[in-house]
Design a protein around this motif. Structure first.
Motif, PDB file in Angstrom:
ATOM      1  N   ASP A   1      37.158  42.780  51.370  1.00 60.37           N
ATOM      2  CA  ASP A   1      37.118  44.047  52.112  1.00 60.37           C
ATOM      3  C   ASP A   1      38.232  43.996  53.158  1.00 60.37           C
ATOM      4  O   ASP A   1      38.038  43.539  54.278  1.00 60.37           O
ATOM      5  CB  ASP A   1      35.745  44.207  52.757  1.00 60.37           C
ATOM      6  N   VAL A   2      39.426  44.453  52.765  1.00 59.09           N
ATOM      7  CA  VAL A   2      40.616  44.296  53.606  1.00 59.09           C
ATOM      8  C   VAL A   2      40.552  45.227  54.808  1.00 59.09           C
ATOM      9  O   VAL A   2      40.255  46.417  54.678  1.00 59.09           O
ATOM     10  CB  VAL A   2      41.892  44.572  52.792  1.00 59.09           C
ATOM     11  N   GLY A   3      40.838  44.690  55.996  1.00 66.87           N
ATOM     12  CA  GLY A   3      40.873  45.484  57.221  1.00 66.87           C
ATOM     13  C   GLY A   3      40.098  44.825  58.338  1.00 66.87           C
ATOM     14  O   GLY A   3      39.639  43.690  58.219  1.00 66.87           O
TER      15      GLY A   3
ATOM     16  N   GLY B   1      36.249  32.979  54.799  1.00 64.92           N
ATOM     17  CA  GLY B   1      36.565  33.571  53.511  1.00 64.92           C
ATOM     18  C   GLY B   1      36.046  34.974  53.325  1.00 64.92           C
ATOM     19  O   GLY B   1      36.216  35.560  52.245  1.00 64.92           O
ATOM     20  N   GLU B   2      35.422  35.542  54.352  1.00 69.38           N
ATOM     21  CA  GLU B   2      34.933  36.923  54.274  1.00 69.38           C
ATOM     22  C   GLU B   2      35.753  37.876  55.138  1.00 69.38           C
ATOM     23  O   GLU B   2      35.471  39.074  55.176  1.00 69.38           O
ATOM     24  CB  GLU B   2      33.458  36.998  54.694  1.00 69.38           C
ATOM     25  N   SER B   3      36.765  37.380  55.827  1.00 68.99           N
ATOM     26  CA  SER B   3      37.586  38.199  56.729  1.00 68.99           C
ATOM     27  C   SER B   3      39.010  38.271  56.195  1.00 68.99           C
ATOM     28  O   SER B   3      39.678  37.240  56.025  1.00 68.99           O
ATOM     29  CB  SER B   3      37.573  37.601  58.140  1.00 68.99           C
ATOM     30  N   TRP B   4      39.511  39.502  55.961  1.00 67.65           N
ATOM     31  CA  TRP B   4      40.800  39.712  55.320  1.00 67.65           C
ATOM     32  C   TRP B   4      41.619  40.752  56.084  1.00 67.65           C
ATOM     33  O   TRP B   4      41.644  41.934  55.708  1.00 67.65           O
ATOM     34  CB  TRP B   4      40.588  40.133  53.863  1.00 67.65           C
ATOM     35  N   PRO B   5      42.296  40.339  57.160  1.00 64.92           N
ATOM     36  CA  PRO B   5      43.136  41.283  57.907  1.00 64.92           C
ATOM     37  C   PRO B   5      44.192  41.930  57.009  1.00 64.92           C
ATOM     38  O   PRO B   5      44.758  41.277  56.114  1.00 64.92           O
ATOM     39  CB  PRO B   5      43.778  40.397  58.976  1.00 64.92           C
ATOM     40  N   ALA B   6      44.478  43.202  57.267  1.00 68.46           N
ATOM     41  CA  ALA B   6      45.385  43.958  56.404  1.00 68.46           C
ATOM     42  C   ALA B   6      46.787  43.362  56.345  1.00 68.46           C
ATOM     43  O   ALA B   6      47.469  43.454  55.316  1.00 68.46           O
ATOM     44  CB  ALA B   6      45.441  45.410  56.873  1.00 68.46           C
ATOM     45  N   SER B   7      47.230  42.758  57.434  1.00 67.00           N
ATOM     46  CA  SER B   7      48.606  42.248  57.488  1.00 67.00           C
ATOM     47  C   SER B   7      48.775  40.856  56.902  1.00 67.00           C
ATOM     48  O   SER B   7      49.899  40.343  56.830  1.00 67.00           O
ATOM     49  CB  SER B   7      49.094  42.235  58.938  1.00 67.00           C
ATOM     50  N   ASN B   8      47.684  40.225  56.436  1.00 67.48           N
ATOM     51  CA  ASN B   8      47.747  38.846  55.952  1.00 67.48           C
ATOM     52  C   ASN B   8      48.192  38.770  54.491  1.00 67.48           C
ATOM     53  O   ASN B   8      47.417  38.433  53.588  1.00 67.48           O
ATOM     54  CB  ASN B   8      46.386  38.164  56.114  1.00 67.48           C
TER      55      ASN B   8
ATOM     56  N   LEU C   1      47.395  39.654  42.482  1.00 66.66           N
ATOM     57  CA  LEU C   1      46.172  40.427  42.530  1.00 66.66           C
ATOM     58  C   LEU C   1      46.474  41.915  42.446  1.00 66.66           C
ATOM     59  O   LEU C   1      47.586  42.358  42.738  1.00 66.66           O
ATOM     60  CB  LEU C   1      45.386  40.125  43.806  1.00 66.66           C
ATOM     61  N   THR C   2      45.476  42.656  42.044  1.00 67.83           N
ATOM     62  CA  THR C   2      45.546  44.111  42.066  1.00 67.83           C
ATOM     63  C   THR C   2      44.775  44.585  43.282  1.00 67.83           C
ATOM     64  O   THR C   2      43.579  44.326  43.394  1.00 67.83           O
ATOM     65  CB  THR C   2      44.943  44.712  40.791  1.00 67.83           C
ATOM     66  N   GLU C   3      45.460  45.270  44.210  1.00 70.05           N
ATOM     67  CA  GLU C   3      44.821  45.759  45.426  1.00 70.05           C
ATOM     68  C   GLU C   3      44.616  47.261  45.347  1.00 70.05           C
ATOM     69  O   GLU C   3      45.474  47.997  44.848  1.00 70.05           O
ATOM     70  CB  GLU C   3      45.670  45.422  46.653  1.00 70.05           C
TER      71      GLU C   3
ATOM     72  N   GLN D   1      53.409  39.740  42.635  1.00 67.37           N
ATOM     73  CA  GLN D   1      54.226  38.833  43.445  1.00 67.37           C
ATOM     74  C   GLN D   1      53.548  38.488  44.778  1.00 67.37           C
ATOM     75  O   GLN D   1      54.143  37.834  45.632  1.00 67.37           O
ATOM     76  CB  GLN D   1      55.583  39.471  43.752  1.00 67.37           C
ATOM     77  N   ARG D   2      52.291  38.911  44.940  1.00 68.17           N
ATOM     78  CA  ARG D   2      51.654  38.832  46.257  1.00 68.17           C
ATOM     79  C   ARG D   2      50.798  37.591  46.460  1.00 68.17           C
ATOM     80  O   ARG D   2      50.079  37.138  45.566  1.00 68.17           O
ATOM     81  CB  ARG D   2      50.788  40.074  46.479  1.00 68.17           C
ATOM     82  N   ALA D   3      50.859  37.073  47.675  1.00 66.70           N
ATOM     83  CA  ALA D   3      49.887  36.103  48.181  1.00 66.70           C
ATOM     84  C   ALA D   3      49.166  36.776  49.348  1.00 66.70           C
ATOM     85  O   ALA D   3      49.812  37.281  50.265  1.00 66.70           O
ATOM     86  CB  ALA D   3      50.578  34.836  48.650  1.00 66.70           C
ATOM     87  N   ARG D   4      47.837  36.822  49.303  1.00 59.30           N
ATOM     88  CA  ARG D   4      47.053  37.374  50.410  1.00 59.30           C
ATOM     89  C   ARG D   4      46.101  36.304  50.893  1.00 59.30           C
ATOM     90  O   ARG D   4      45.446  35.642  50.073  1.00 59.30           O
ATOM     91  CB  ARG D   4      46.280  38.617  49.979  1.00 59.30           C
ATOM     92  N   TRP D   5      46.005  36.135  52.242  1.00 58.87           N
ATOM     93  CA  TRP D   5      45.170  35.070  52.763  1.00 58.87           C
ATOM     94  C   TRP D   5      44.129  35.588  53.741  1.00 58.87           C
ATOM     95  O   TRP D   5      44.281  36.629  54.376  1.00 58.87           O
ATOM     96  CB  TRP D   5      46.018  33.979  53.414  1.00 58.87           C
ATOM     97  N   SER D   6      43.048  34.811  53.845  1.00 54.53           N
ATOM     98  CA  SER D   6      41.930  35.146  54.721  1.00 54.53           C
ATOM     99  C   SER D   6      42.235  34.726  56.156  1.00 54.53           C
ATOM    100  O   SER D   6      43.251  34.081  56.440  1.00 54.53           O
ATOM    101  CB  SER D   6      40.670  34.429  54.248  1.00 54.53           C
ATOM    102  N   SER D   7      41.341  35.084  57.066  1.00 51.09           N
ATOM    103  CA  SER D   7      41.407  34.548  58.420  1.00 51.09           C
ATOM    104  C   SER D   7      41.132  33.043  58.383  1.00 51.09           C
ATOM    105  O   SER D   7      40.556  32.522  57.421  1.00 51.09           O
ATOM    106  CB  SER D   7      40.369  35.232  59.311  1.00 51.09           C
ATOM    107  N   ILE D   8      41.538  32.333  59.416  1.00 52.22           N
ATOM    108  CA  ILE D   8      41.330  30.887  59.463  1.00 52.22           C
ATOM    109  C   ILE D   8      39.835  30.571  59.421  1.00 52.22           C
ATOM    110  O   ILE D   8      39.056  31.089  60.227  1.00 52.22           O
ATOM    111  CB  ILE D   8      41.972  30.291  60.726  1.00 52.22           C
ATOM    112  N   GLY D   9      39.440  29.758  58.445  1.00 51.21           N
ATOM    113  CA  GLY D   9      38.061  29.293  58.357  1.00 51.21           C
ATOM    114  C   GLY D   9      37.042  30.325  57.937  1.00 51.21           C
ATOM    115  O   GLY D   9      35.846  30.058  57.983  1.00 51.21           O
TER     116      GLY D   9
END
Length: 453
Positions: free
Chosen positions: A308-310, A359-366, A339-341, A349-357
């Motif tokens: 859930d990006v954002g 796995g349920e937090s996905w900031p839009a700019s990451n 991935l398909t977003e 070509q994308r790598a998207r990463w979670s917040s540190i520690g």
């Protein structure tokens, strides 16, 4: 004849089968075999594939066969690891199967009785199996097949099958259990105040549909504070009616939130070319097959892994990422590759990463897109460095140490790539990699990629 002499229409009152179910037919002249239901025509008729070679009026008995790895190719073998356990998990193309290390075998059947819509099987000793265990019957007349246990009492247990006659035989518990269950996503709704627990009966406020809870997975927030969203996992066969997206979910005055989407059964839909990729992190196994939305397994429950990006305030409970090729843990973050977003055409070509520690937090700019038109294919480590194989190039996914821009792409080969999802293999003893290249087998030592010949 179902048409063209290659399919068969079978009539069975209130059969309950859906497309994709597996049935075993016995007692017929020409069709004693196991089939996949190809069309659920109506409540009383279903279709399977076989050569028509019979006369009108042929009869027999059809029993549902619980799918096992016998009917599908194995698409991945992994361990779910925690600090205290290491459990075997095997994927076929549709399901995740967990290994039962104490399966009960050799249960001798002394009689079989009608208990419509089930049959009651009496054994020669008290049974230790449980409801929802998977049992295979053999040596019987008309019942050989694999079933879910629906009830247990003393020396008896029930399975869902049409009674033909009493008999004997043997029952053996399957070594692998299908972990998929009917599931329903939920989100807070301004009235949410309760966490549903096992055996609670959830009711849809608009549809009137009901289901019995097996467990609840909360991805974010607190349901008693009206901030929670996650997944309700239902007991097998417990849903009556059809839940509707957006309707309130409750048990009496206890409010669980609103439904996000409708019920789905957690099965994967990939084919025999889409192998699974998993990573274990903080006691949870994160799972993708490169096609479907991802899932996660905590050792007891398989549930959706919703990206859930954002910001936290903007969470809707909707998944924004699917068809993820690979998952890695990099610098205490979960990183998704290719991935398909939702709403974004870029992905290969994308790598998207979670917040540190988390796995349920996905900031839009990451996220960081590699500056190439090629698509990501594979990945593997050399020591602490992660290398990603594209179609015709190899890149290093570099940790920068900059909190605002923690990762960069660095190309190390512009002429050699990888052709298979699991085609990059780390060789720790030599601190190198082997790569299945487009034209030859390649070696990577972190400085250069060269042919192995």
């Amino acid at each position: 004849d179902g048409g063209g002499g290659t399919t068969v229409d079978a009539t069975s009152t209130a059969h309950g089968y859906v497309t994709g179910d597996i049935v075993t037919i016995t007692g017929s002249t020409n069709f004693n075999d196991t089939y996949v239901v190809t069309v659920d025509i109506d409540a009383d008729t279903f279709t399977f594939t076989d050569t028509w070679a019979s006369t009108a009026g042929e009869t027999g008995t059809a029993n549902a066969l619980t799918p096992t790895m016998v009917t599908n190719p194995v698409m991945g073998i992994f361990n779910h690891t925690t600090t205290t356990a290491d459990d075997l998990v095997v994927f076929d193309k549709e399901r995740m199967n967990t290994f039962v290390d104490d399966a009960v075998t050799g249960m001798e059947i002394s009689s079989i009785a009608d208990n419509a819509p089930d049959i009651t099987i009496t054994t020669t000793a008290t049974v230790t199996i449980q409801v929802e265990d998977v049992i295979t019957l053999s040596g019987s007349t008309g019942y050989d097949g694999t079933y879910d246990v629906t009830a247990v009492a003393g020396a008896t247990f029930d399975v869902h099958a049409t009674f033909v006659a009493t008999g004997t035989g043997q029952a053996n518990q399957e070594k692998f259990l299908d972990a998929t269950r009917d599931q329903l996503r939920f989100i807070h709704n301004g009235s949410q105040d309760t966490l549903p627990v096992a055996d609670d009966i959830v009711t849809g406020g608009t549809s009137g549909a009901t289901g019995v809870v097996e467990s609840t997975v909360v991805d974010f927030g607190d349901m008693t504070a009206d901030t929670g969203h996650g997944t309700i996992v239902f007991q097998k066969g417990s849903i009556a009616g059809t839940f509707q997206t957006g309707e309130q979910l409750a048990t009496g005055a206890e409010i669980y939130g609103n439904a996000v989407g409708t019920v789905f059964n957690g099965a994967f839909t990939g084919d025999s070319t889409q192998f699974f990729w998993v990573v274990n992190w903080n006691g949870v196994m994160y799972i993708t097959n490169g096609k479907d939305a991802m899932q996660k397994y905590n050792g007891s429950v398989l549930a959706p892994w919703v990206i859930d990006v954002g910001t936290d305030a903007a969470r809707t409970g909707e998944n924004n990422a699917s068809a993820v090729a690979m998952i890695f843990v990099v610098k205490n973050r979960l990183v998704l590759f290719s991935l398909t977003e939702t709403g974004d055409g870029v992905g290969g070509q994308r790598a998207r990463w979670s917040s540190i520690g988390d796995g349920e937090s996905w900031p839009a700019s990451n996220f960081k897109d590699a500056p190439t038109d090629e698509k990501i294919v594979a990945g593997a480590w050399i020591g602490d460095d992660l290398y990603i194989g594209f179609e015709r190039s190899i890149w290093r996914f570099v940790w920068t140490g900059d909190a605002a821009n923690p990762f960069e792409w660095q190309r190390i080969s512009s002429t050699d790539g990888c052709v298979a999802r699991h085609g990059m293999v780390a060789i720790p003893a030599t601190n190198t990699q082997m790569i299945l290249g487009p034209d030859q087998l390649l070696g990577n030592d972190g400085r250069q990629v060269i042919g192995v010949d």
